[in-house]
Write an enzyme that holds these catalytic residues in place. Structure first.
Site, PDB file in Angstrom:
ATOM      1  N   HIS A 108      16.026  62.229  54.102  1.00 32.20           N
ATOM      2  CA  HIS A 108      15.757  61.118  55.019  1.00 32.20           C
ATOM      3  C   HIS A 108      14.884  61.520  56.203  1.00 32.20           C
ATOM      4  O   HIS A 108      14.313  60.673  56.860  1.00 32.20           O
ATOM      5  CB  HIS A 108      17.057  60.433  55.462  1.00 32.20           C
ATOM      6  CG  HIS A 108      17.817  61.142  56.543  1.00 32.20           C
ATOM      7  ND1 HIS A 108      18.679  62.175  56.295  1.00 32.20           N
ATOM      8  CD2 HIS A 108      17.842  60.959  57.882  1.00 32.20           C
ATOM      9  CE1 HIS A 108      19.197  62.598  57.440  1.00 32.20           C
ATOM     10  NE2 HIS A 108      18.713  61.871  58.422  1.00 32.20           N
ATOM     11  N   HIS A 134      16.258  69.317  55.329  1.00 35.62           N
ATOM     12  CA  HIS A 134      15.480  68.751  56.435  1.00 35.62           C
ATOM     13  C   HIS A 134      14.598  69.793  57.129  1.00 35.62           C
ATOM     14  O   HIS A 134      13.411  69.575  57.364  1.00 35.62           O
ATOM     15  CB  HIS A 134      16.400  68.120  57.481  1.00 35.62           C
ATOM     16  CG  HIS A 134      17.432  67.206  56.896  1.00 35.62           C
ATOM     17  ND1 HIS A 134      17.149  66.349  55.862  1.00 35.62           N
ATOM     18  CD2 HIS A 134      18.754  67.008  57.192  1.00 35.62           C
ATOM     19  CE1 HIS A 134      18.253  65.660  55.558  1.00 35.62           C
ATOM     20  NE2 HIS A 134      19.228  66.054  56.334  1.00 35.62           N
TER      21      HIS A 134
HETATM   22  C1  BG6 Z   1      22.515  64.770  57.217  1.00 36.47           C
HETATM   23  C2  BG6 Z   1      23.567  65.822  57.377  1.00 36.47           C
HETATM   24  O1  BG6 Z   1      21.699  65.063  56.125  1.00 36.47           O
HETATM   25  O2  BG6 Z   1      21.721  64.708  58.391  1.00 36.47           O
HETATM   26  C3  BG6 Z   1      24.419  65.566  58.609  1.00 36.47           C
HETATM   27  O3  BG6 Z   1      24.397  65.849  56.235  1.00 36.47           O
HETATM   28  C4  BG6 Z   1      23.558  65.378  59.831  1.00 36.47           C
HETATM   29  O4  BG6 Z   1      25.354  66.616  58.826  1.00 36.47           O
HETATM   30  C5  BG6 Z   1      22.447  64.373  59.560  1.00 36.47           C
HETATM   31  O5  BG6 Z   1      24.366  64.934  60.900  1.00 36.47           O
HETATM   32  C6  BG6 Z   1      21.471  64.324  60.714  1.00 36.47           C
HETATM   33  O6  BG6 Z   1      20.575  63.271  60.521  1.00 36.47           O
HETATM   34  P1  BG6 Z   1      19.840  62.605  61.751  1.00 36.47           P
HETATM   35  O7  BG6 Z   1      18.919  61.609  61.132  1.00 36.47           O
HETATM   36  O8  BG6 Z   1      20.914  61.991  62.605  1.00 36.47           O
HETATM   37  O9  BG6 Z   1      19.144  63.712  62.464  1.00 36.47           O
END
Ligand code: BG6
Length: 484
Positions: free
Chosen positions: A172, A234
């Site tokens: 994402h 990520h």
């Molecule tokens: C997710 C993780 O992929 O990303 C989580 O599993 C994390 O642990 C999250 O909190 C963070 O996403 P964002 O968009 O809030 O930075």
């Protein structure tokens, strides 16, 4: 075959992700008239809902997670929703699901978010019930395995039913606007690219800091840890976008070809180039919070923080460290990339005469803020105004672009809006290809193996701090400070 799907099948339709992100995203797309007029959405999970009960469930989620001003068309959106209970381990149950979905001739997009052990039975069920084929594509949400071997098993299972061009692996972070903007910054400006290499860049820092703790994800998080939960996907995607060669086009093949080369150039790290930590009780923004063990209810050796000094073995990045760090219960929520340029080769201001003796010249720095604020700041040196009787003085001044001000018009969208729309329409540019995921796992597995070999255990850090002190030492010994 390219097609826009007119059905969307959401697995995990009663889960946290569906409530917080998926339902709000599709509802927002619906409100803006961006989804096909005849799109029907079928939710499935174990929960024993019928259509009506699911619509009520979805309404409650939207009221909680979608801002009121984007909820205008909620009633017509809810009419698109249908629901079929399913136990993914029961292959026979998929027949009822297929019946609920109806014909897939006009295109079906599946969004599969499930525990790693349910991927295989789910694919078997989809295959047995005919929910595959040329007009069906599948989006896969992480975690796609827990290591290279299990990720391969999942990818192999998926590949029996969906070829790569119909498999959309979700990260994402790639749906975030500023992450995509990295490509614009690098490749739509002539300014940076000539300097974007080891000759001019001293190091890069990537920080993904969170203030949240376990958030009730006991079953999942303790078996994963920060390295697998955040770095494997990520952070490595951010690193790949920062470090990749210019692709020839903005399209799925060109971009992913370049990213995978970077991921394959990651050097195996030494154990002394990583730091792991686990938060203890402390305070976040003045509020006391328990330690990880206490939240979990048992002792654990899972890391909630990791810092790594990474290297890319290629021409462009020879000798340039990429410092990565991520953690839960850090002092603030912040995702940013810092590109630290080198000193000018010769400072004319450091000469012996009175007028310029000792003027401090700080190397330029580019900070790309991804969240919570989206901004790009380039620090430049400028002369402090004055007659310079004591010599010229220089100071860093920021050249600042706050994206929210620069683009006040366009509305800020949830990352999943972009990704779900691309899944429905079949654009793979912002999805992760199998070879990328495997290169990511290979590097992560090697780090975990070296931790196991050297008995590395997470060091405690106080909630609300920037991780264990050795994370500071990791950069300080190279004369580098984390950007805070
Ligand atoms: C997710 C993780 O992929 O990303 C989580 O599993 C994390 O642990 C999250 O909190 C963070 O996403 P964002 O968009 O809030 O930075």
């Amino acid at each position: 075959m390219n097609f826009t799907a007119n059905s969307l099948l959401l697995f995990g339709a009663t889960g946290d992700l569906a409530q917080r992100m998926l339902l709000p995203s599709v509802c927002a797309l619906h409100a803006d008239g961006l989804v096909p007029e005849d799109l029907s959405i079928i939710g499935t999970a174990r929960h024993d809902f019928d259509d009506g009960a699911y619509r009520n469930f979805a309404r409650a989620a939207l009221e909680k997670f979608l801002p009121a001003e984007r909820r205008g068309s909620m009633a017509t959106f809810l009419n698109r929703l249908h629901y079929q209970p399913l136990d993914a381990n029961d292959t026979a149950g998929f027949a009822a699901l297929a019946k609920k979905v109806g014909s897939t001739d006009k295109g079906l997009a599946i969004f599969l978010s499930t525990a790693p052990n349910l991927f295989e039975p789910t694919i078997a069920g989809l295959t047995a019930s005919g929910l595959t084929g040329e007009t069906v594509r599948i989006g896969l949400e992480k975690p796609l395995g827990t290591c290279l071997a299990t990720s391969r098993e999942i990818n192999d299972a998926v590949a029996t039913a969906f070829p790569e061009e119909r498999t959309f692996r979700i990260d994402h972070y790639l749906g975030k606007e500023t992450v995509q903007n990295l490509l614009a910054l690098r490749f739509a400006n002539i300014l940076f690219e000539p300097l974007w290499n080891a000759a001019h860049i001293d190091h890069v820092q990537i920080t993904v800091a969170e203030t949240v703790g376990l958030e009730g994800r006991v079953g999942f998080y303790d078996g994963a840890g920060a390295l697998r939960d955040m770095v494997q996907n990520h952070m490595l995607q951010l690193l790949a976008l920062v470090a990749m060669e210019p692709p020839a086009n903005y399209n799925a093949t060109a971009i992913r070809d370049e990213k995978v080369k970077v991921l394959r150039a990651l050097r195996m790290v030494n154990p002394n180039e990583t730091v792991t930590g686990q938060y203890r009780a402390g305070a976040i923004q003045g509020q006391p919070v328990p330690g990880y063990d206490e939240e979990l209810g048992k002792p654990s050796e899972t890391e909630t923080f990791v810092a790594i000094k990474a290297h890319l073995d290629n021409w462009r990045w020879k000798g340039v460290p990429f410092y990565l760090r991520t953690g839960k219960r850090l002092p603030q929520r912040k995702t940013e990339i810092v590109v630290q340029f080198r000193h000018v080769p010769h400072s004319i201001f450091a000469g012996p005469n009175r007028k310029n003796a000792g003027a401090r010249n700080v190397p330029n720095r580019l900070v790309i803020g991804i969240q919570p604020e989206e901004n790009i700041t380039l620090s430049l040196m400028a002369k402090v105004p004055g007659l310079d009787r004591e010599g010229i003085r220089l100071r860093e001044v920021p050249l600042d672009i706050a994206m929210a001000d620069a683009f006040a018009g366009p509305m800020k969208r949830i990352a999943y809006e972009r990704l779900l729309l691309d899944l429905i329409e079949g654009d793979q540019t912002l999805f992760v290809r199998r070879d990328e995921v495997e290169a990511q796992w290979e590097w992560i597995d090697a780090i975990r193996a070296s931790w196991a070999e050297h008995g590395v255990r997470p060091q405690g850090y106080m909630a609300g701090s920037w991780g264990p002190s050795s994370a500071i030492a990791l950069t300080e010994r190279d004369g580098v400070h984390w950007h805070e």
